[in-house]
Write an enzyme that holds these catalytic residues in place. Sequence first.
Site, PDB file in Angstrom:
ATOM      1  N   SER A 177      43.026  36.732  38.903  1.00 42.27           N
ATOM      2  CA  SER A 177      43.565  37.224  37.630  1.00 42.27           C
ATOM      3  C   SER A 177      44.813  38.078  37.872  1.00 42.27           C
ATOM      4  CB  SER A 177      42.483  38.027  36.914  1.00 42.27           C
ATOM      5  OG  SER A 177      42.957  38.523  35.702  1.00 42.27           O
ATOM      6  N   HIS A 224      44.686  42.336  31.854  1.00 44.09           N
ATOM      7  CA  HIS A 224      43.420  41.706  32.231  1.00 44.09           C
ATOM      8  C   HIS A 224      42.365  41.933  31.134  1.00 44.09           C
ATOM      9  CE1 HIS A 224      40.282  40.555  35.156  1.00 44.09           C
ATOM     10  NE2 HIS A 224      39.651  41.692  34.938  1.00 44.09           N
ATOM     11  N   ARG A 263      45.652  45.895  34.723  1.00 39.72           N
ATOM     12  CA  ARG A 263      44.291  46.000  34.211  1.00 39.72           C
ATOM     13  C   ARG A 263      44.265  45.995  32.679  1.00 39.72           C
ATOM     14  NH1 ARG A 263      39.587  46.054  36.708  1.00 39.72           N
ATOM     15  NH2 ARG A 263      40.719  45.854  38.657  1.00 39.72           N
TER      16      ARG A 263
END
Lengths: 210, 210
Positions: B14, B40, B37
């Site tokens: 990812s 994500h 993040r």
Amino acid sequence: MDFIKQPMEIENKSMDIIAPHLAGLNLSEAETKVYSRMIHASGDVGYAEVIRMSPDAIEATKAALLRGANIYTDVEMVRTGIHKPSFNRYGGKIECLISDPEIAEKAKREGTTRAMAAMRHFGKDLEGAIVAIGNAPTALFEVLRMAREENIRPAAIIGIPVGFVGAADSKAELAEYGEIPYITVEGTKGGSPIAASVINAILYLIDNRR
Amino acid sequence: MDFIKQPMEIENKSMDIIAPHLAGLNLSEAETKVYSRMIHASGDVGYAEVIRMSPDAIEATKAALLRGANIYTDVEMVRTGIHKPSFNRYGGKIECLISDPEIAEKAKREGTTRAMAAMRHFGKDLEGAIVAIGNAPTALFEVLRMAREENIRPAAIIGIPVGFVGAADSKAELAEYGEIPYITVEGTKGGSPIAASVINAILYLIDNRR
């Protein structure tokens, strides 16, 4: 500093702002409420273009909630996001095993995710229940495998995992499978608040309050 | 059915997919981890364009976490989304009062939101603490009011409320205020997983594991 502080006023104004973005999509009243709440939860009107659901999805979820079917979630955030105070007529439970130490150990042993191990553990309990996935593609893949290979049939799958590894594929597979009523989002977007918002929207339809 | 099941492999892949979307933004290594993040958690590379933070925000949050400052969240979903198992060196508490019956009653009496009443109730406890807001613009407005009028200074504000009524304004005000280190998102997008992902990213920086 002047801003709207009254919760119902905030919500009504939000729905008014979202409405024009749904014009031209030919949605039913119930679909409009579900779409609106998903967009409200993401702050992203782009969702209007990527929400996908089977024609029977809202009715099937509503019927399952009304008969008190349990809701099985992949992560705690989905469970937390469902507005329990609104469950006027809801007698089911919301189950999540992601934090269960036994599931964690099993996942580690099998080299898989805890969310996937949890779904596998639920097994036959998913029959006739509502599955709400807001994070883990692996959980959605596993639910679809159980449907195909073990004939375990949830009443509806709210399958909205998020991210760049497997999420888009798992959601495409959910839509293609077609034998279980579903609500999903095309592509990489998604997440726990979006999955929870679908359940909340349908609970509100039952409550007939919003 | 072939898909990646190994959690660290999912995460690494990812992050590799997200990386090209951050090229050209001139981010530090720590900023790259926080941006990654957040993207994500949302499945939305569009966040790369709208994340805003003060130059000192990551360091201030990291320092506060290292000295065990409490984290105050507006909603339970943010609290739930923070990965407690990673708190190797974290000795603080994560506090949320949105479900407190007394807060609910107070909010009703005052015609405001529970999230706002909760922040007001925390009051001086926010001094030197981390505030993480993932849902309610009213909570962020109230924290900024307390900073200005009562000189209550959190160590950092992760202010990422979502939606169409007040969210964009409250986040713009946070960035303009400038006297408290902040991480936010321009516009309507945001949400609990995004706010939680910021804290998680900084906890991982401390753990030095990812």
